[in-house]
Scaffold this active site. Structure first.
Site, short mmCIF file in Angstrom:
data_model
loop_
_atom_site.label_atom_id
_atom_site.label_comp_id
_atom_site.label_asym_id
_atom_site.label_seq_id
_atom_site.Cartn_x
_atom_site.Cartn_y
_atom_site.Cartn_z
N LYS A 185 3.13 5.14 6.03
CA LYS A 185 3.20 3.67 6.05
C LYS A 185 3.78 3.09 7.35
O LYS A 185 3.44 1.97 7.72
CB LYS A 185 3.98 3.17 4.84
CG LYS A 185 3.20 3.36 3.55
CD LYS A 185 3.57 2.35 2.50
CE LYS A 185 2.65 2.47 1.30
NZ LYS A 185 2.89 3.73 0.54
N GLU A 224 5.71 -6.84 -0.23
CA GLU A 224 5.89 -6.21 -1.53
C GLU A 224 6.07 -4.71 -1.31
O GLU A 224 5.72 -4.20 -0.25
CB GLU A 224 4.65 -6.45 -2.39
CG GLU A 224 3.46 -5.51 -2.09
CD GLU A 224 2.80 -5.72 -0.73
OE1 GLU A 224 2.96 -6.83 -0.16
OE2 GLU A 224 2.14 -4.78 -0.23
N SER A 229 0.13 12.43 2.58
CA SER A 229 0.57 11.09 3.00
C SER A 229 2.07 10.92 3.09
O SER A 229 2.55 10.09 3.85
CB SER A 229 -0.03 10.04 2.07
OG SER A 229 0.28 10.33 0.72
C1 LIG Z 1 2.13 4.02 -0.63
C2 LIG Z 1 1.75 5.41 -0.62
C3 LIG Z 1 0.46 5.82 -0.99
C4 LIG Z 1 -0.59 4.88 -1.50
O1 LIG Z 1 -0.97 3.87 -0.61
P1 LIG Z 1 -2.35 3.90 0.15
O2 LIG Z 1 -2.45 2.56 0.78
O3 LIG Z 1 -3.43 4.14 -0.86
O4 LIG Z 1 -2.27 4.99 1.14
C5 LIG Z 1 0.16 7.16 -0.89
N1 LIG Z 1 1.07 8.06 -0.49
C6 LIG Z 1 2.33 7.71 -0.15
C7 LIG Z 1 3.29 8.77 0.27
C8 LIG Z 1 2.69 6.38 -0.20
O5 LIG Z 1 3.95 6.05 0.14
#
Ligand SMILES: *Cc1c(COP(=O)(O)O)cnc(C)c1O
Length: 403
Positions: free
Chosen positions: A96, A118, A383
């Protein structure tokens, strides 16, 4: 003449990916969002902005993050080779920050005083509070009470980073209500506030802007994977809440001959309210200022959603994800809570990596796919890291039952 590349063709100037996207706004905000779009297209394409963002990526965020061959996990599954793009190693522990630094840099160029947003799992809130501290901007984060309880460490982080956390106590008290609440606060002072949306969702230009800021993930991964293997990956896998980490990876490969899998949370089951698999079970509808695929009640209102991963429980999905899925460029697949938890522990055990519960959904699907495609490569966007989830997992799914 040559065909223009996909990324320059989508979205169109009104923010549409096919029929999905657009900007559905109250009249008093239409000009605001047009101005953000214009600023992004001019400032965001200026040499100074690009150089400053590249400098931040390298020296502050710690990019590039590695691509890693998950040897022991691959051997355990006994199939196709699994590779991980390590966004968990990005500063703040998830992808993020890639879009937060971009959004905050733009806000800074525009002379805004305060960032507002948010958050679901708290990852976007932490990343934005980090970006605000970096630029010396104020920061206000709206978060559902359910998530505040579940993601306590991230709430503390946001506070330590100087952000004000506003608890949201209506409706399901999770991500959807947090968006409603933050949007309402933004409407009261759009001149001084910059609404930094946390995914490839919301009114144009956010789905495009957040995708572009995230595209660094795919740009790096493509090069790194090629250097490592002399090839392109055969398959890409990423989890989808709004779709930003997925678009980050996918955007570099839309025109390449690989299969792309968007992994949605199937939660506790297939009934409405038990999951948040919007692409799989949703219908066209407008929510939070954009047209997309949405889980809805019979009256068309957004349905309640559930996932063990707070960052995935959103009843809609970014318009580009909806478009790519309906064009059959990507495949929407679903992983339930139990499968995600098992993959969470498998990655701990076989690789020494504690993944975010969101990312565990992608790992779980990659493991299934590896069995189906024993001679192919699979590149997963990991992610985020799971430090934020350990208290919750330990209580609800004790390690002694899994390891
Ligand atoms: C917020 C988050 C997501 C989901 O958000 P996307 O916009 O779909 O990427 C996925 N993995 C992690 C670690 C997150 O913090």
């Amino acid at each position: 003449m040559n065909k223009k590349p996909y990324l320059q063709t989508f979205p169109n100037s009104e923010g549409y990916f096919g029929k999905y996207g657009g900007a559905f706004l109250p009249p008093e905000l239409i000009e605001q969002f047009k101005d953000i779009n214009k600023a992004y297209l001019t400032i965001g394409n200026s040499h100074n902005f690009i150089m400053e963002l590249r400098d931040i990526r390298k020296h502050y965020q710690g990019r590039p993050t590695p691509v890693y061959y998950a040897k022991r996990l691959t051997e355990y599954v006994g199939g196709g080779r699994i590779y991980l793009k390590r966004e968990d190693l990005n500063h703040t522990g998830a992808h993020k920050l890639n879009h937060c630094m971009g959004e905050a840099l733009l806000a800074n160029y525009l002379g805004k005083k305060k960032l507002i947003a948010e958050t679901g799992a708290g990852q976007h809130g932490v990343a934005l509070a980090t970006a605000a501290a970096y630029f010396g901007l104020e920061c206000e984060i709206h978060m559902g009470e359910v998530d505040i309880e579940k993601e306590h460490p991230n709430v503390i982080r946001m506070k330590m980073l100087g952000a004000k956390v506003v608890p949201v106590s209506f409706g399901g008290r999770t991500l959807k209500e947090a968006v409603d609440s933050a949007f309402e606060a933004f409407m009261k002072d759009p001149e001084n506030l910059f609404y930094a949306i946390g995914s490839v969702v919301g009114p144009h230009p956010f789905p495009m802007m957040v995708r572009d800021f995230q595209s660094i993930v795919g740009i790096e991964a493509k090069e790194q994977f090629f250097e490592m293997t002399g090839n392109q990956p055969d398959n890409l896998v990423a989890c989808v809440g709004g779709g930003s980490n997925a678009m980050g990876l996918f955007s570099a490969f839309i025109e390449e001959p690989c299969e792309i899998y968007a992994v949605e949370p199937l939660g506790k089951g297939t009934k409405l309210g038990e999951h948040a698999a919007s692409l799989t079970y949703g219908k066209e509808g407008v929510l939070h200022g954009f047209n997309s695929i949405m889980l809805q009640n019979e009256d068309g209102s957004p349905a309640p959603v559930h996932s063990v991963a707070s960052g995935l429980d959103y009843p809609s999905v970014g318009p580009e994800q909806a478009y790519l899925n309906r064009e059959n460029r990507t495949h929407a697949v679903a992983i339930d809570d139990d499968e995600a938890i098992r993959a969470f522990y498998d990655l701990c055990k076989y690789e020494g990596i504690i993944p975010a519960l969101e990312s565990a959904h992608a790992v779980a699907y990659a493991m299934k796919l590896a069995k189906e495609k024993p001679y192919e490569s699979i590149l997963v966007n990991l992610s985020g890291r799971g430090d934020k989830d350990i208290d919750f997992v330990e209580k609800a799914y004790p390690p002694e039952n899994y390891l």
